[in-house]
Write a protein that holds these residues in place. Structure first.
Motif, PDB file in Angstrom:
ATOM      1  N   ARG A  46       0.831  -1.205   0.000  1.00 44.90           N
ATOM      2  CA  ARG A  46       0.000   0.000   0.000  1.00 44.90           C
ATOM      3  C   ARG A  46       0.860   1.246   0.000  1.00 44.90           C
ATOM      4  O   ARG A  46       0.553   2.224  -0.680  1.00 44.90           O
ATOM      5  CB  ARG A  46      -0.925   0.021   1.204  1.00 44.90           C
ATOM      6  N   PRO A  53      -6.763  -4.140  -1.823  1.00 40.65           N
ATOM      7  CA  PRO A  53      -8.014  -3.765  -1.199  1.00 40.65           C
ATOM      8  C   PRO A  53      -8.211  -4.286   0.206  1.00 40.65           C
ATOM      9  O   PRO A  53      -9.001  -3.750   0.947  1.00 40.65           O
ATOM     10  CB  PRO A  53      -9.063  -4.360  -2.136  1.00 40.65           C
ATOM     11  N   GLN A  56     -12.140  -6.882   1.718  1.00 38.08           N
ATOM     12  CA  GLN A  56     -13.450  -6.658   1.142  1.00 38.08           C
ATOM     13  C   GLN A  56     -13.644  -7.533  -0.094  1.00 38.08           C
ATOM     14  O   GLN A  56     -12.759  -7.667  -0.916  1.00 38.08           O
ATOM     15  CB  GLN A  56     -13.640  -5.191   0.740  1.00 38.08           C
ATOM     16  N   GLN A  61     -16.196  -1.543  -2.382  1.00 36.20           N
ATOM     17  CA  GLN A  61     -15.855  -1.285  -0.988  1.00 36.20           C
ATOM     18  C   GLN A  61     -14.364  -0.992  -0.810  1.00 36.20           C
ATOM     19  O   GLN A  61     -13.914  -0.790   0.307  1.00 36.20           O
ATOM     20  CB  GLN A  61     -16.241  -2.480  -0.119  1.00 36.20           C
ATOM     21  N   TRP A  62     -13.619  -0.981  -1.895  1.00 34.25           N
ATOM     22  CA  TRP A  62     -12.192  -0.679  -1.802  1.00 34.25           C
ATOM     23  C   TRP A  62     -12.015   0.736  -1.267  1.00 34.25           C
ATOM     24  O   TRP A  62     -12.851   1.610  -1.456  1.00 34.25           O
ATOM     25  CB  TRP A  62     -11.548  -0.764  -3.177  1.00 34.25           C
ATOM     26  N   SER A  63     -10.886   0.953  -0.651  1.00 33.99           N
ATOM     27  CA  SER A  63     -10.575   2.295  -0.151  1.00 33.99           C
ATOM     28  C   SER A  63     -10.299   3.225  -1.336  1.00 33.99           C
ATOM     29  O   SER A  63     -10.005   2.771  -2.448  1.00 33.99           O
ATOM     30  CB  SER A  63      -9.348   2.248   0.754  1.00 33.99           C
ATOM     31  N   GLU A  65      -7.754   5.031  -1.718  1.00 36.47           N
ATOM     32  CA  GLU A  65      -6.348   4.882  -2.117  1.00 36.47           C
ATOM     33  C   GLU A  65      -6.170   3.720  -3.086  1.00 36.47           C
ATOM     34  O   GLU A  65      -5.418   3.813  -4.057  1.00 36.47           O
ATOM     35  CB  GLU A  65      -5.450   4.665  -0.893  1.00 36.47           C
TER      36      GLU A  65
END
Length: 166
Positions: A46, A53, A56, A61-63, A65
């Motif tokens: 990240r 992700p 999820q 629903q991923w962030s 970023e």
């Protein structure tokens, strides 16, 4: 502490990504690797800007970023390469295009909000200057009134003392 080859590490981390979307707990049990190690690897990915992700199941629903990293990775891809990329990760090209539009519109909104903040700061500074000017004017008026009161008291004292001598 065991060392893992980069190939094995990449293969294990690939299980976190779509279409597999396995949880860290599941991978730790399968591969007999501590969860802390897997969390560390995921956080390193990240920090490098890779779209990881997490746990999820749904790509929506991923962030933010992860979505942005996906948009950045696919920015230079052709339509065929984008389709291949999406198949490997369990995405739809339309999702990536929508995320790209959202990033672009978000950048535009950020610019607008920055201009609005600057205008608000400018108005606030103008208001503060006006209040400071009014405060200085009232301070001068108060000082003048105080001086007049003191002078009137002195005059009364002088006038009363002159009357007593007569």
């Amino acid at each position: 502490m065991p060392r893992y080859s980069e190939e094995r590490k990449a293969a294990i981390l690939k299980k976190l990504l779509p279409p597999n979307n396995k949880t860290i707990s599941e991978i730790a049990a399968e591969e007999h690797i501590s969860e802390a190690t897997l969390y560390n690897w995921r956080s390193k990915l990240r920090s490098e800007g890779k779209p990881v992700p997490g746990h999820q199941k749904n790509t929506e629903q991923w962030s933010a970023e992860a979505k942005f990293a996906t948009v950045m990775e696919t920015a230079s891809l052709s339509e065929a390469e984008l389709s291949q990329y999406c198949r490997e990760r369990g995405l739809f090209p339309e999702q990536v295009k929508e995320w790209k539009r959202a990033c672009i519109s978000g950048a535009g909104q950020a610019e607008q909000s920055k201009k609005a903040e600057q205008a608000a700061r400018k108005a606030e500074k103008k208001r503060i200057r006006g209040l400071e000017t009014e405060l200085r004017r009232k301070d001068k008026a108060l000082a003048e009134t105080t001086a007049l009161l003191v002078l009137s008291k002195k005059l009364n004292v002088l006038y009363d003392s002159d009357n007593e001598e007569d």
